[in-house]
Motif scaffolding. Structure first.
Motif, PDB file in Angstrom:
ATOM      1  N   UNK A 195      50.221  90.765  -9.342  1.00 30.35           N
ATOM      2  CA  UNK A 195      51.097  90.097  -8.427  1.00 30.35           C
ATOM      3  C   UNK A 195      52.309  89.380  -9.034  1.00 30.35           C
ATOM      4  N   UNK A 196      53.281  90.269  -9.536  1.00 30.40           N
ATOM      5  CA  UNK A 196      54.349  89.874 -10.001  1.00 30.40           C
ATOM      6  C   UNK A 196      55.369  91.016 -10.178  1.00 30.40           C
ATOM      7  N   UNK A 197      56.306  90.771 -10.875  1.00 34.96           N
ATOM      8  CA  UNK A 197      57.337  91.715 -11.332  1.00 34.96           C
ATOM      9  C   UNK A 197      58.297  91.645 -12.342  1.00 34.96           C
ATOM     10  N   UNK A 198      58.565  92.708 -12.947  1.00 34.90           N
ATOM     11  CA  UNK A 198      59.757  92.715 -14.117  1.00 34.90           C
ATOM     12  C   UNK A 198      61.118  92.137 -13.617  1.00 34.90           C
ATOM     13  N   UNK A 199      62.106  91.601 -14.367  1.00 36.94           N
ATOM     14  CA  UNK A 199      63.408  91.481 -13.916  1.00 36.94           C
ATOM     15  C   UNK A 199      63.987  92.475 -13.111  1.00 36.94           C
ATOM     16  N   UNK A 200      65.045  92.021 -12.163  1.00 39.78           N
ATOM     17  CA  UNK A 200      65.396  93.287 -11.373  1.00 39.78           C
ATOM     18  C   UNK A 200      66.483  93.862 -12.036  1.00 39.78           C
ATOM     19  N   UNK A 201      66.597  95.202 -12.032  1.00 41.14           N
ATOM     20  CA  UNK A 201      67.568  95.846 -12.561  1.00 41.14           C
ATOM     21  C   UNK A 201      68.987  95.573 -12.260  1.00 41.14           C
ATOM     22  N   UNK A 202      69.986  95.866 -13.224  1.00 43.62           N
ATOM     23  CA  UNK A 202      71.221  95.738 -12.959  1.00 43.62           C
ATOM     24  C   UNK A 202      71.832  96.558 -11.870  1.00 43.62           C
ATOM     25  N   UNK A 203      72.868  95.701 -11.185  1.00 44.32           N
ATOM     26  CA  UNK A 203      73.412  96.708 -10.081  1.00 44.32           C
ATOM     27  C   UNK A 203      74.728  96.435  -9.887  1.00 44.32           C
ATOM     28  N   UNK A 204      75.527  96.753 -11.063  1.00 47.14           N
ATOM     29  CA  UNK A 204      76.853  96.237 -11.321  1.00 47.14           C
ATOM     30  C   UNK A 204      77.883  97.307 -11.614  1.00 47.14           C
ATOM     31  N   UNK A 205      77.344  98.792 -11.186  1.00 45.63           N
ATOM     32  CA  UNK A 205      78.408  99.877 -11.506  1.00 45.63           C
ATOM     33  C   UNK A 205      78.559 100.438 -10.265  1.00 45.63           C
TER      34      UNK A 205
END
Length: 506
Positions: free
Chosen positions: A96-106
């Motif tokens: 019930x959790x998750x990894x840090x969000x992936x980058x979305x900057x390109x």
């Protein structure tokens, strides 16, 4: 398989130079349980933050079983996985959790999802300096994603929609895709750790300078070690088992949003293999029945050039061995210049395809205006190959407007199964200008020892190509190869076609 003996003696810890320079921060003092049931993410990251606030230090994970999502390394942090430590990548659904969000900057993307995104890793650093991941503990990527998600490169110049506009990539948010990911970092050390099931990438460096990866063991179900857009990197004494993807691969992708040359890279005293995942760590070395999309079988090899936007310079692969893998493949397909590459002192046992191959193509998965690259000054020296598949000899393959240039093979000795037919000898392999680096599309080649097409300045010296069964094909076939030299070759079956001009010397 993931259990290790407890750490014996605190003296072993304090003998490490990193511990002498800064303080020791034990994650148990920050609330970590290490029981394999409790999520220890917050405790580990709190210990890292405390060490950073103190000016740097060593964050210790003692013997135990730690369950975690993303761990974020900062400047001057050493993460020490003590012997007997298992750091397990948590499953987002079960925990019930998750990894840090992936980058979305390109605004543009010319590679598959994940080559650009690093924050969705179990352990990562972005823009940090003086970071280390060391120790004889194990990273177990049980909760990491390793199957293709369907999220692929956009591949359209001018694509400016935010990354979140892609529903397939939205579905990837919160999932972990690699065990170790270091991006834009300086002064990096990864040493002694073991990685079991590392996700899409077990150890992935992007845009890093002055990095050492030493004495790590990887037994994984996708890529082993990836070095992308980096400078001054040493990969030494590593053992990588990766039947489903590349063992050790050097890339020059567009993942940083610009073309970056990958240069001054050395891979020495390493062993790669393609046995069943987990069977190297448990000592059973089971043969894998994995068949990739081209149906040739396992991968697990050392490769240079999967992504080539920025090009390559000064690459050394030496004193390595590969067992039950694909052969060593070098080349460019997305523009960029590859030059000054040396592959030497190599043992290849039972390669499933071409033992040694240089490939130039024009896939051009790159920004608009990118032109065909160049592949030149590549040397193979002192290489022993046994158990090779007779259908797939060594070779070079360029394209008519961009031939491979100045490639040499010396003291290369290959023993293959042979068995080629007269029909095989009469084949003209397919040319595929806009292909990936892989050359399996050519099928069975018309020579049993060496096939060269679209090359300039090719040299073969003191090479032997032996077969276990009679073979109706010539030993060497050269097609549009000019300025070449063959010396010290005993067989007289060398066929030259389409204007080839190669000098045959005793």
């Amino acid at each position: 398989m993931i259990r290790r003996a407890l750490l014996t003696g605190a003296a072993a810890l304090f003998a490490l130079p990193a511990l002498a320079a800064h303080g020791l921060f034990d994650v148990r003092d920050f609330g970590a349980r290490g029981d394999g049931l409790t999520l220890d993410t917050a405790a580990i990251n709190t210990a890292i933050a405390a060490a950073s606030k103190a000016g740097g230090g060593t964050v210790l994970l003692p013997a135990g079983h730690y369950l975690s999502f993303s761990i974020r390394l900062l400047d001057k942090i050493t993460l020490l996985l003590a012997e007997g430590c298992v750091l397990e990548a948590a499953d987002p659904v079960l925990n019930k959790g998750g990894y840090d969000l992936a980058e979305a900057d390109l605004p543009e993307q010319f590679q598959d999802f994940g080559i650009t995104q690093f924050h969705c890793s179990l352990i990562y650093a972005d823009g940090a300096s003086d970071v280390s991941i060391i120790g004889r503990g194990m990273i177990f990527g049980k909760g990491l994603v390793r199957e293709d998600s369907g999220a692929r490169w956009h591949g359209v110049s001018g694509w400016i929609a935010p990354r979140s506009a892609d529903p397939k990539e939205i579905a990837m948010q919160g999932k972990g895709i690699r065990a170790i990911g270091l991006k834009n970092c300086r002064n990096v050390l990864v040493r002694d750790v073991t990685i079991l099931q590392g996700g899409h990438f077990a150890c992935h460096l992007l845009g890093c300078t002055n990095a050492t990866i030493d004495n790590i063991t990887v037994d994984t179900n996708r890529d082993g070690i990836d070095i992308d857009c980096c400078r001054d990197v040493r990969v030494t004494n590593c053992r990588v088992n990766a039947p489903h993807d590349d063992g050790i691969v050097v890339k020059a992708s567009y993942a940083l949003g610009r073309k970056v040359t990958c240069e001054n890279i050395s891979i020495t005293n390493c062993h790669t293999s393609g046995f069943e995942t987990g069977s190297v760590l448990d000592g059973s070395y089971r043969l894998s029945d994995y068949r990739s999309v081209d149906d040739m079988g396992v991968l697990g090899r050392i490769k240079l050039g999967t992504e080539s936007n920025g090009g390559f310079r000064n690459i050394q692969i030496s004193d390595c061995s590969c067992e039950n893998t694909r052969g060593i493949l070098v080349g460019v397909v997305d523009g960029g210049v590859l030059e000054d590459v040396v592959v030497s002192n190599i043992i290849l046992r039972n390669p499933v395809n071409h033992p040694l191959f240089v490939r130039q193509a024009a896939r051009l998965r790159a920004p608009a205006g990118t032109t065909v690259g160049a592949c030149r000054r590549v040397r193979f020296d002192n290489i022993q190959v046994s158990g090779a598949d007779g259908r797939y000899p060594c070779g070079v393959q360029g394209i008519p407007d961009a031939p491979v240039m100045d490639v040499s093979f010396s003291d290369v000795h290959v023993l293959s199964s042979g068995g080629g037919t007269a029909e095989d000898a009469a084949r003209t392999p397919k040319e595929k200008r806009e292909s990936s680096l892989e050359v399996s599309f050519m099928g069975t080649l018309p020579a049993y020892g060496f096939y060269g097409r679209n090359a300039r300045g090719l040299s073969l010296r003191d090479c032997t190509f032996d077969v276990e069964k009679p073979d109706a094909r010539p030993a060497i076939v050269l097609d549009d190869v000019k300025g070449g030299r063959i010396s010290g070759f005993a067989a007289n079956t060398v066929v030259q076609k389409n204007g080839s001009e190669t000098t045959l010397l005793p």
